[in-house]
Scaffold this active site. Sequence first.
Site, PDB file in Angstrom:
ATOM      1  N   SER A  90     -27.181  21.849 -61.787  1.00 28.75           N
ATOM      2  CA  SER A  90     -25.732  21.998 -61.831  1.00 28.75           C
ATOM      3  C   SER A  90     -25.221  21.820 -63.259  1.00 28.75           C
ATOM      4  O   SER A  90     -25.623  20.910 -63.974  1.00 28.75           O
ATOM      5  CB  SER A  90     -25.087  20.954 -60.915  1.00 28.75           C
ATOM      6  OG  SER A  90     -23.694  21.015 -61.010  1.00 28.75           O
ATOM      7  N   ASP A 120     -27.116  30.239 -56.134  1.00 27.51           N
ATOM      8  CA  ASP A 120     -27.679  28.889 -56.213  1.00 27.51           C
ATOM      9  C   ASP A 120     -29.034  28.689 -55.538  1.00 27.51           C
ATOM     10  O   ASP A 120     -29.838  27.910 -56.029  1.00 27.51           O
ATOM     11  CB  ASP A 120     -26.681  27.896 -55.619  1.00 27.51           C
ATOM     12  CG  ASP A 120     -26.984  26.451 -55.982  1.00 27.51           C
ATOM     13  OD1 ASP A 120     -27.345  26.191 -57.147  1.00 27.51           O
ATOM     14  OD2 ASP A 120     -26.854  25.569 -55.114  1.00 27.51           O
ATOM     15  N   LYS A 149     -25.902  28.587 -63.873  1.00 26.64           N
ATOM     16  CA  LYS A 149     -26.459  29.526 -62.897  1.00 26.64           C
ATOM     17  C   LYS A 149     -25.392  30.443 -62.308  1.00 26.64           C
ATOM     18  O   LYS A 149     -25.541  31.658 -62.270  1.00 26.64           O
ATOM     19  CB  LYS A 149     -27.149  28.770 -61.754  1.00 26.64           C
ATOM     20  CG  LYS A 149     -28.410  28.038 -62.109  1.00 26.64           C
ATOM     21  CD  LYS A 149     -29.183  27.616 -60.894  1.00 26.64           C
ATOM     22  CE  LYS A 149     -28.352  26.952 -59.822  1.00 26.64           C
ATOM     23  NZ  LYS A 149     -27.661  25.722 -60.285  1.00 26.64           N
ATOM     24  N   THR A 150     -24.320  29.835 -61.830  1.00 26.91           N
ATOM     25  CA  THR A 150     -23.263  30.608 -61.191  1.00 26.91           C
ATOM     26  C   THR A 150     -22.575  31.526 -62.196  1.00 26.91           C
ATOM     27  O   THR A 150     -22.357  32.708 -61.938  1.00 26.91           O
ATOM     28  CB  THR A 150     -22.230  29.668 -60.547  1.00 26.91           C
ATOM     29  OG1 THR A 150     -22.882  28.863 -59.558  1.00 26.91           O
ATOM     30  CG2 THR A 150     -21.115  30.452 -59.879  1.00 26.91           C
ATOM     31  N   HIS A 162     -34.284  26.800 -56.652  1.00 27.50           N
ATOM     32  CA  HIS A 162     -32.931  26.406 -57.038  1.00 27.50           C
ATOM     33  C   HIS A 162     -32.502  27.328 -58.170  1.00 27.50           C
ATOM     34  O   HIS A 162     -32.641  27.016 -59.341  1.00 27.50           O
ATOM     35  CB  HIS A 162     -32.926  24.942 -57.490  1.00 27.50           C
ATOM     36  CG  HIS A 162     -31.556  24.389 -57.705  1.00 27.50           C
ATOM     37  ND1 HIS A 162     -31.278  23.427 -58.640  1.00 27.50           N
ATOM     38  CD2 HIS A 162     -30.379  24.670 -57.096  1.00 27.50           C
ATOM     39  CE1 HIS A 162     -29.997  23.131 -58.597  1.00 27.50           C
ATOM     40  NE2 HIS A 162     -29.431  23.874 -57.669  1.00 27.50           N
ATOM     41  N   ARG A 164     -14.678  21.850 -58.373  1.00 30.15           N
ATOM     42  CA  ARG A 164     -15.458  22.895 -57.709  1.00 30.15           C
ATOM     43  C   ARG A 164     -14.566  23.846 -56.913  1.00 30.15           C
ATOM     44  O   ARG A 164     -13.426  23.532 -56.578  1.00 30.15           O
ATOM     45  CB  ARG A 164     -16.447  22.256 -56.734  1.00 30.15           C
ATOM     46  CG  ARG A 164     -17.540  21.429 -57.379  1.00 30.15           C
ATOM     47  CD  ARG A 164     -18.716  22.291 -57.737  1.00 30.15           C
ATOM     48  NE  ARG A 164     -19.829  21.529 -58.284  1.00 30.15           N
ATOM     49  CZ  ARG A 164     -21.022  22.050 -58.515  1.00 30.15           C
ATOM     50  NH1 ARG A 164     -21.258  23.308 -58.226  1.00 30.15           N
ATOM     51  NH2 ARG A 164     -21.990  21.317 -59.029  1.00 30.15           N
ATOM     52  N   LYS A 199     -26.565  21.034 -49.724  1.00 30.12           N
ATOM     53  CA  LYS A 199     -27.829  20.557 -50.258  1.00 30.12           C
ATOM     54  C   LYS A 199     -28.712  19.961 -49.165  1.00 30.12           C
ATOM     55  O   LYS A 199     -29.934  19.900 -49.313  1.00 30.12           O
ATOM     56  CB  LYS A 199     -27.586  19.524 -51.368  1.00 30.12           C
ATOM     57  CG  LYS A 199     -27.012  20.135 -52.642  1.00 30.12           C
ATOM     58  CD  LYS A 199     -27.837  21.317 -53.153  1.00 30.12           C
ATOM     59  CE  LYS A 199     -27.296  21.867 -54.461  1.00 30.12           C
ATOM     60  NZ  LYS A 199     -27.966  23.122 -54.887  1.00 30.12           N
ATOM     61  N   ARG A 225     -22.624  14.405 -55.529  1.00 34.62           N
ATOM     62  CA  ARG A 225     -23.659  13.899 -54.640  1.00 34.62           C
ATOM     63  C   ARG A 225     -23.987  12.444 -54.983  1.00 34.62           C
ATOM     64  O   ARG A 225     -23.770  11.979 -56.090  1.00 34.62           O
ATOM     65  CB  ARG A 225     -24.938  14.734 -54.769  1.00 34.62           C
ATOM     66  CG  ARG A 225     -24.819  16.161 -54.256  1.00 34.62           C
ATOM     67  CD  ARG A 225     -26.134  16.903 -54.420  1.00 34.62           C
ATOM     68  NE  ARG A 225     -26.538  16.997 -55.823  1.00 34.62           N
ATOM     69  CZ  ARG A 225     -27.478  16.249 -56.390  1.00 34.62           C
ATOM     70  NH1 ARG A 225     -28.123  15.336 -55.677  1.00 34.62           N
ATOM     71  NH2 ARG A 225     -27.784  16.405 -57.659  1.00 34.62           N
TER      72      ARG A 225
END
Length: 536
Positions: free
Chosen positions: A239, A258, A243-244, A221, A323, A201, A60
């Site tokens: 990120s 997410d 989390k994932t 988030h 990713r 996002k 991003r």
Amino acid sequence: MNVNGIKPIGADLSSLGITEAVEHWNLSPETLSKISIEKGLVKEADNGAISVNTGKFTGRSPKDRFIVKDTLTEDTVWWGDINIPFDPSKFDQLHQKITQYLSGKEIYVRDVTACADDRYQMGIRVINELPWSNLFASNMFLNPSEEELKNFTNEWTIINAPGFEADPATDGTRQGNFAILSFSKKTIIIGGTGYTGEIKKGVFSALNFILPTQKNTLPMHCSANVGESGDTAIFFGLSGTGKTTLSADPKRKLIGDDEHGWTSDNTIFNFEGGCYAKVIDLSAEKEPDIFRAIKPGALLENVTFVNGNEVDYHDKSITENTRVSYPIEHINNIQEPSLGQNPTNIFFLTADAYGVLPPISKLTPGQAAYHFISGYTAKVAGTEAGITEPVAAFSACFGAPFMPLHPTEYAGMLSAKMQEAGVNVWLINTGWSGGGYGVGSRIKLKYTRAMITEALEGNLDNVDYFTHPIFGLNSPVSCPNVPDELLNPKNTWADPIAYDQMAMILAKKFKANFKQFANNANDEILAGGPLVSEKV
């Protein structure tokens, strides 16, 4: 002109200013993958997924993300370095330019929804210049049935054209790339960047405004999963904090990886229909669920290959932010529909680049509020443009880049819900031990998983704890399948004095950062911070 696929009755892009385009509506993932391969835009991996290089932007670009400032947003959005205002007339001008750019081209249109809870579902029309970008939208959002598509109506529109660049001198942008939200017009325009994360996002940012102000629902988030007994766990973190990875637990059903909402009647629901996982150093041994999810229909980004078309997950020569996106159905153990009830455990994930924080701490209500508002972590290399090494950072609510409202709005809602539900709140350091970045080593995933498992099963409720002398955090002195010395970070450093010095440095950074929120925090929250002077 519509080329195969299902086009909703009455759907017309000319009202947006897109004319004489060859329109591909709602193509299947298989067809989009095939088109992308035939056009030479992607490479097919040996696991059946397709892989794309997103170009100049592999993450991003926060400084190029804007929100239109108008009568709806002027007094509600938290303006500043995160939510950068954009002139309404400049938005209209740029909207016209990007639609003119797409006119006459071959484009890909997808009708999807966000929010697994039907009461909050939002229809979105995604218009992409490139077929693999449209595959990303198919993977990441909820896809209506064929019958639902026939009568689909969209509330929001996303126009995505990586090949179109703005002229900063006349368009009001900082540079050629941009991602701009207009809440009044319910439109997001994205140009000059192929990084697909801007699409998801953008929707997350929209929901972070809509749900609290219009639906009395907390956007988060976080990832979430549910155990066999129906207990829901949620994992906050930016990120790269896990989390994932940590929510993909073979013993628990995945709700989502997410973005979620927490409703007034205590339902947790996934915003998305897929997962967007980091794949750097991915292996079948470390993360079997994610590894198996990379198959036909998945979209890899910025990876390299060995032996022809075998993915090299260890190569970060393009970016460390490699990713993959895939539909949630690629994970074997999922919650259907993607809903859960009140959580019993909340985990705040932080990748501490200083190597100071304990790997697990149980938080008091005051500490929970303090650390949620602080949102400490390390920006991981490649996640954002210009970040080449981890940088210590504070991101309020573990998601400030995507939150249009003031952080205390979200923190207040979460604090009330946590107390009402009586949840256990844990701070988990997935970062470094034995020293900071470049000296110590990343805490092993198997140890983090073991600590979280013991917390979820209630096995840490009645063990002995020690209190960190600087941060005031309470951590267990022992945990099954975890070395005792790891639980006290000071014991992992070769030089205990150096540890104390680094801990003090980080503690003072916490204090300095929290000054901006102190006037809105009560005594309990203020007491939840490090046990040091505010002087820096």
